[in-house]
Design an enzyme around this catalytic site. Sequence first.
Site, PDB file in Angstrom:
ATOM      1  N   HIS A  73       0.850  -1.197   0.000  1.00  0.00           N
ATOM      2  CA  HIS A  73       0.000   0.000   0.000  1.00  0.00           C
ATOM      3  C   HIS A  73       0.885   1.246   0.000  1.00  0.00           C
ATOM      4  O   HIS A  73       1.574   1.522   0.979  1.00  0.00           O
ATOM      5  CB  HIS A  73      -0.915  -0.005   1.218  1.00  0.00           C
ATOM      6  N   ASP A  98       0.884   5.131  -0.097  1.00  0.00           N
ATOM      7  CA  ASP A  98       0.162   6.390   0.038  1.00  0.00           C
ATOM      8  C   ASP A  98       0.832   7.460  -0.812  1.00  0.00           C
ATOM      9  O   ASP A  98       2.015   7.749  -0.607  1.00  0.00           O
ATOM     10  CB  ASP A  98       0.161   6.861   1.489  1.00  0.00           C
ATOM     11  N   ASP A 108      -7.644   1.173   2.682  1.00  0.00           N
ATOM     12  CA  ASP A 108      -7.283   2.208   3.655  1.00  0.00           C
ATOM     13  C   ASP A 108      -8.224   3.404   3.759  1.00  0.00           C
ATOM     14  O   ASP A 108      -8.105   4.166   4.705  1.00  0.00           O
ATOM     15  CB  ASP A 108      -5.860   2.707   3.363  1.00  0.00           C
ATOM     16  N   ASP A 152       1.888  -1.078   4.464  1.00  0.00           N
ATOM     17  CA  ASP A 152       2.326   0.172   3.848  1.00  0.00           C
ATOM     18  C   ASP A 152       3.760   0.067   3.340  1.00  0.00           C
ATOM     19  O   ASP A 152       4.672  -0.306   4.093  1.00  0.00           O
ATOM     20  CB  ASP A 152       2.236   1.318   4.854  1.00  0.00           C
ATOM     21  N   HIS A 199      -6.698   9.412   0.154  1.00  0.00           N
ATOM     22  CA  HIS A 199      -7.335   9.352   1.463  1.00  0.00           C
ATOM     23  C   HIS A 199      -6.491   9.916   2.599  1.00  0.00           C
ATOM     24  O   HIS A 199      -6.919   9.839   3.768  1.00  0.00           O
ATOM     25  CB  HIS A 199      -7.741   7.893   1.779  1.00  0.00           C
TER      26      HIS A 199
END
Length: 1085
Positions: A173, A175, A287, A424, A571
């Site tokens: 993941h 971000d 998420d 993450d 997000h």
Amino acid sequence: MKLSRQFTVFGIAIFCVVVFSLYLMLDHIDHSKNPNGERIQNGQLGILQDKIDHLERLLAENNEIIANIRDSVINLRETVKDGKMFPEGNMSQGNVELLPPAPALLPIHSEDCQFAAQTYSKAADGVQMLDVYDLLSFDNPDGGVWKQGFDISYQDNEWDNEPLQVFVVPHSHNDPGWLKTFDDYYRDQTQHILNNMVVKLHEDSRRKMIWSEISYFSKWWDSIDEQKRDAVRRLIESGQLEVATGGWVMPDEASSHYFALIDQLVEGHQWLEINLGVKPKTGWAVDPFGHTPTHAYLLRQAGLSNMLIQRVHYSVKKHFASQKTLEFFWRQNWDQDSSSDILCHMMPFYSYDVPHTCGPDPKICCQFDFKRLPGGRISCPWRIPPQAITDNNIQERVQTLLDQYRKKSKLFRTNVLLAPLGDDFRYAEAVEWDQQFENYQKLFDYMNSHPELHVQAQFGTISDYFEALRKSTGMDPVGMNVGQLALPVLSGDFFTYADRDDHYWSGYFTSRPFYKRLDRVLESHLRAAEVLYSLTLANIQKYGQPSDYPAVDNYKLLTEARRNLGLFQHHDAITGTGKDWVVVDYGTRLFHSILNVKRVIVSSAHWLVLKDKPAYYHDPSNPFLQMVKAAESVAKKCFIKMLNFFAVPRLLVVYNPTEQARTSMVTVYVTTPKVRVLNALGHVVRAQVSAVWNDASHAATDLSFVAQAAPLGLSVYQLMEGMEPRTEAAKYMFLQDGMTPENISCLQKMRLKEDDAEFLVKVEFVWYGTTSNKDKSGAYLFLPDKEATIYSPSQPPVVRVTKGLLFSEVTTTFTQITHTLRLYNIHGVEGQSVELCNTVDIRGEINHEIAMRITSDLNSKDRFFTDLNGYQVQPRKTMAKLPLQANFYPMTSMVYLQDSSARLSLLTAQSLGAASLKSGQLEVIMDRRLNQDDNRGLGQGVLDNKITANSFRLLLEKRMSGFLEFWKFPAETHLRHKKVTYAHQGCIHLIKKNTLKTEGGGPSEQAALILHRKGFDCGFSNRNTGLLCSTTRGKIRLEKLLTDLKVKSITPVSLSLMHTHNSDADPQEISLKPMEIRTYRLQLS
């Protein structure tokens, strides 16, 4: 018309400058205060006005000019060509007439009233989330090893007849900004993850991986050579690498508007189609902090068949696990059949990390996260480390892991099990790839070679899992038939999210509201620029390609703007949950994109305005149309137009880019209060001149008048210097000493003009503090100490009352708030509502959140309604069994409450958190200042507050049988997108029209046309709305939608243009069901 006047117009027309104001960052303005907080003295009116200057009117009108170009400049050109003083009419219809008067009552077709009469969707054996919330006790007993769940048991022989099929799905993941900026994350981690992926997946064909965020993938793609690109294509073709969802980001689902959700999805899917030929099949959203059915609908319309969600209230997860309803068909509330269904998997446990994905016991699952092997940088908090798999321990390790797999499978209805393997920014180092893949492959080999275990385990992609799930239930690979083993149908949403205890994630609905508003500003700029650019390219085809029109450069600017807007839907971006410097990076991207799309508008308008096309030139250093910087900030009234008359009159061109005829207030700055306004027929128009309270540096006056424009048309008005009886000056009164907020400063009652019915509607402000417990409010969480306390400023407010011909307003300046209430004395949408604007400055506060409370005498009980992403409305119920913070919900564009007699709606220009904690009452959190972290990983509080404007419209509608509620959505969109307005219910709305990209990255000859038919309610009055549209039963002919443009070809496609739909229908007539969104691939001529 006199010859001299014609000559004057001819001389000035092609030099007429379309003025755009630019945003300046808020901190550029001096908001200095008296350090001792002393009262302003009565006699110092200049100081008083200076104080009010910085707090007056703000974002509610900041989109006034940006889209006023396309047809206006074309008609201005025709004015010169035809020798007319005024272009009389609208280019899109080509006739010479002003708008006809709007009917007092709009015509309604009976079929168009059926939508609101339908009940909310619930299949016979389905799940309606409103019922689930009523059913649950929301207690939190200790569930054992699965703290928020229950003990799970099974019999060893349960899989004897049908083995357990396990898919372990490696994922990372990433971000696009959070603790680091997007670029820093890419440099430090993401590029290494993707580089290692190519090498490590090729080492063993049994290895799999999924990727989601195209923002990162495209940046990496641009940096690699063709050899590595071919290797990536081979991994995709072999099924080892899957792109899940394929949007530009994994977007927030609470604060994002559906325009931006569509935009980032189209941007990602178009990139994939051009560069990889990939068509994603499955959504992956591990998420986002709560989930909306709007996103599910958009994925379904884009052609995806499956989706996965994770962050859902722990009590809901526990209930679904106990009922084995964690996998379901997600259906829209308004859908009466299965056309919107998408197969959805809800992850059952606390998080998407490895300790919470293999089974119910995180202490055991952590032992199978081999990145945490002893000697590494991270370890298991349960202090039992993983063991490398060897011949000596493999039997015991397999039994331990299989026990978790079996227990997890007992929460589902099939023997197909999903076990994600990631977290993450995982797999950044080659050693982690080896640790995870080699140890798991040993476990799989042992399991698969021992039939007595009755398990088949393997690496897989998320679509591999769903294909096996569909097969096991008798479903076809992509369809939505229930199959032999029926899965339930669910309708509703998954807000408000709580991950433990009373920790509800309702704070981020409001956090960093300054940037939430800036997001909407770029949306309107971008849509305006893309429509204008697309029309310019179609116009160029007619006249021949100019040698130096910057078509490619402009397209790059538009592409960058789309991607910056898409990036902000992430997000941890629009949510306001990033580090301070990351938030600044997002804001800078938004701001620069606003500037860049203005460049596109300027150069495109230059081409359109020229009569002699070969004379076109492109000189960025000296553009033909100038852009004037206004001494304003993003938190103040923007897009002003200074009109200096000199000796000649000025033409003011008002463009309406919407599909509806429009009557609206126009306000410009002029250098004299002695102004006459004339319409296209030369008739004097009523106007109001008002003092400019927030600009002492210019001798300027606000000039306001009511402009009319036909759909996609224009009106031209002439401003002339001179005395004019129909131009009236506003009158002012100041109140200060001895006056209190309770008796003069805020709204108390509302009276309907239609029948003089009076309702109690009281506006006041309240404070929330934060709890004294260990865990306190932060960027994510809202943990108030108690019920709100009434805002009582230390000093009496200063009140300015304005009374005018066209509008009157009351501006009240408190210590932390400047509150303005405006009433328009005009027909149409604006005249039907009260405009509210609150400028909030809580930079001196400690752990305070400020809210606006609206109290009415409507008997709404515990029910109210919020929108979801500006797309649909979701009923809410205030539940006494939940803590106060749990009853706040995201308000993307509106919140309302109602009883048997009336409806009270609050429409908003920015996403915020809203609640109805008592019958007849609404609350909206406007800003938050929090001094500590809330222990969700951010590592800081929210202390970067800016002076922030929150703009609203307040509508009071009387319930009347047989009438159509026609004007709520126009009012909301007038507020939110002043020049980029969506159509009201009953007519088709053009969400966006943008030029598509070629494989070389430049503009193609094709465009995407995305339309939406809104549903509406016939239970409210539609008198005197000023609208000219009648309902159409969802049908529209293209020549009416795209007037003055010829469509060479039109092809129905999926939402993001990945799939082409076969249709035998008339390509020139479009028919949409209520709420339906549909996309067409166009080629214009």
